[in-house]
Design a protein around this motif. Structure first.
Motif, short mmCIF file in Angstrom:
data_model
loop_
_atom_site.label_atom_id
_atom_site.label_comp_id
_atom_site.label_asym_id
_atom_site.label_seq_id
_atom_site.Cartn_x
_atom_site.Cartn_y
_atom_site.Cartn_z
N LEU A 145 27.30 19.24 -20.22
CA LEU A 145 28.14 18.56 -19.23
C LEU A 145 28.27 17.06 -19.51
N LEU A 146 27.19 16.40 -19.90
CA LEU A 146 27.23 14.96 -20.10
C LEU A 146 27.62 14.56 -21.51
N PHE A 147 27.17 15.35 -22.50
CA PHE A 147 27.39 14.97 -23.89
C PHE A 147 28.40 15.86 -24.61
N GLY A 148 28.87 16.91 -23.93
CA GLY A 148 29.87 17.77 -24.54
C GLY A 148 29.36 18.56 -25.73
N ARG A 149 28.08 18.88 -25.77
CA ARG A 149 27.48 19.60 -26.89
C ARG A 149 27.18 21.03 -26.50
N GLY A 150 27.20 21.92 -27.49
CA GLY A 150 27.04 23.33 -27.23
C GLY A 150 25.63 23.84 -27.43
N VAL A 151 25.54 25.15 -27.74
CA VAL A 151 24.27 25.84 -27.83
C VAL A 151 23.41 25.30 -28.96
N VAL A 152 24.03 24.98 -30.10
CA VAL A 152 23.26 24.52 -31.26
C VAL A 152 22.51 23.23 -30.92
N VAL A 153 23.21 22.27 -30.35
CA VAL A 153 22.58 21.00 -29.99
C VAL A 153 21.54 21.22 -28.90
N ALA A 154 21.85 22.08 -27.92
CA ALA A 154 20.88 22.37 -26.85
C ALA A 154 19.62 22.98 -27.43
N THR A 155 19.77 23.86 -28.42
CA THR A 155 18.60 24.49 -29.05
C THR A 155 17.75 23.44 -29.76
N ILE A 156 18.41 22.58 -30.53
CA ILE A 156 17.69 21.53 -31.26
C ILE A 156 17.01 20.57 -30.29
N ALA A 157 17.74 20.18 -29.23
CA ALA A 157 17.16 19.26 -28.25
C ALA A 157 15.98 19.89 -27.53
N GLY A 158 16.11 21.15 -27.13
CA GLY A 158 15.02 21.81 -26.45
C GLY A 158 13.78 21.93 -27.32
N ALA A 159 13.99 22.30 -28.59
CA ALA A 159 12.85 22.43 -29.51
C ALA A 159 12.21 21.08 -29.79
N ALA A 160 13.05 20.04 -29.97
CA ALA A 160 12.51 18.71 -30.29
C ALA A 160 11.73 18.12 -29.13
N VAL A 161 12.30 18.20 -27.93
CA VAL A 161 11.61 17.65 -26.75
C VAL A 161 10.33 18.42 -26.48
N SER A 162 10.40 19.74 -26.59
CA SER A 162 9.21 20.55 -26.36
C SER A 162 8.12 20.23 -27.38
N LEU A 163 8.50 20.08 -28.66
CA LEU A 163 7.53 19.75 -29.70
C LEU A 163 6.90 18.38 -29.44
N ALA A 164 7.71 17.43 -29.01
CA ALA A 164 7.18 16.09 -28.71
C ALA A 164 6.14 16.16 -27.59
N ILE A 165 6.43 16.96 -26.58
CA ILE A 165 5.48 17.09 -25.46
C ILE A 165 4.19 17.76 -25.93
N GLU A 166 4.33 18.85 -26.71
CA GLU A 166 3.15 19.57 -27.17
C GLU A 166 2.29 18.70 -28.09
N LEU A 167 2.93 17.92 -28.96
CA LEU A 167 2.17 17.03 -29.85
C LEU A 167 1.48 15.93 -29.05
#
Length: 362
Positions: free
Chosen positions: A119-141
């Motif tokens: 909605l805010l950045f106009g990005r689809g599933v691919v970017v959402a997948t990368i963002a979700g994995a990256a943010v989750s990995l940052a939290i876990e690390l």
């Protein structure tokens, strides 16, 4: 700490951050998009609170030094599935299965990330997948390293299963946002190119007044914090207590000086600069009428607010009168500009204008 407390912390901390970033976001909106969209701004505010809430729910509470237990890591990404099946085999209720509840909460926690990406950045599933994995990995690390070395070991479990469920949540959120995007696009009408300048709306005038008040409040607060920190470092806590009232008084002068400089130099306040409202002046001498404009607006309000009661109540009266005149004056120029015989003109400044200026300037 229960599940409610991190949310309350996120709301309180988010409100403070919003006060700090409100005026810069308004100014950025007018300069990048040529205007202000309440819906889009609400989306950015929601993203702000979501980011702080994500931090609160994944890292809080911080343990007391020396009173926490070091935990390990779960390297099997399907450990949660095994745990769910094991509890079900033991006859536990599916709805009351804590492993299933934890997995569902992880999905729900990251679903908004996919929604914001679309909605805010106009990005689809691919970017959402990368963002979700990256943010989750940052939290876990962050959890695995004990807040990157702040603690001697991990006080929360590093779980590869969380990486899977968090990423899945971001993907689901992105897919759920598709109908919303299509509906908005179907209703959107082609917009004419904005003019270089035009009349000021009542909403834009009120937004400028709010930006004036917030920027003045933040300037005074920042000045007080800096001076108090300097006194504490140089003279100690006792001296800080002695000069506390004096610091507060002098800090209140900082926004008055800043607004006075802005009005005398340009005829417009800091809030008007943020919302791209330009003063159209016809009376002479210009400097005198700019002083009138300062006294009848934010400058007069800031000065009156420093007076003791009952004189300080006149600041409230001036604020109410300014709001009324914002709706009733010609071109929504407001009380201060009307008193100074000025008119108001709204400018449009976007990235396209900036690029065009850069290519045409010799």
């Amino acid at each position: 700490m229960d599940r409610l407390m991190p949310g309350l912390i996120a709301i309180l901390f988010g409100a403070l951050v919003l006060l700090v970033v409100f005026v810069p976001l308004v100014a950025l909106s007018y300069r990048r998009r040529g205007g202000f969209s309440a819906a889009r701004f609400a989306g950015w505010i929601a993203l702000l609170f979501y980011a702080i809430g994500l931090w609160a729910y994944t890292l809080l509470p911080f343990p007391e030094p020396g009173s926490y237990t070091c935990v390990g890591a779960v390297l099997n990404p399907f450990e949660d599935v095994v745990d769910i099946l094991r509890r079900q085999a033991a006859g536990e209720s599916l709805l009351r299965n804590p492993a299933l509840q934890q997995a569902a909460l992880n999905v729900l926690l990251f679903a908004p990330l996919g929604v914001f990406a679309r909605l805010l950045f106009g990005r689809g599933v691919v970017v959402a997948t990368i963002a979700g994995a990256a943010v989750s990995l940052a939290i876990e690390l962050t959890q695995l390293t004990g807040l990157w070395g702040v603690f001697s070991c991990a006080y929360r479990v590093f779980d590869t299963g969380d990486l899977v469920t968090n990423t899945a949540g971001a993907i689901i959120g992105s897919l759920l946002a598709v109908p919303v995007v299509r509906r908005v696009q179907a209703r959107r009408r082609p917009e004419a190119a904005p003019a270089a300048s035009g009349p000021v709306s009542a909403g834009r005038r009120l937004l400028a007044m709010l930006a004036d008040w917030l920027s003045s409040w933040l300037l005074a607060g920042a000045a007080a914090v800096l001076v108090n920190a300097a006194v504490l470092a140089l003279a100690g806590r006792d001296r800080l207590v002695e000069v506390g009232d004096t610091v507060s008084t002098w800090s209140a002068i900082v926004p008055i000086v800043a607004q006075l400089w802005s009005v005398l130099a340009t005829g417009a306040t800091l809030g008007e600069h943020a919302t791209l409202i330009e003063a159209v002046e016809s009376r002479r001498p210009v400097l005198w009428w700019r002083l009138v404009r300062f006294g009848a607006g934010i400058g007069g309000y800031l000065v009156l607010a420093q007076l003791p009661a009952p004189f300080g109540l006149t600041a409230f009266g001036l604020a109410v009168a300014s709001i009324v005149v914002a709706f009733t004056s010609r071109g929504h120029r407001g009380l201060a500009q009307a008193a100074a015989g000025m008119d108001a003109r709204g400018l449009v400044r976007s990235d396209d204008d900036t690029r065009r200026d850069a290519t045409t300037t010799p």
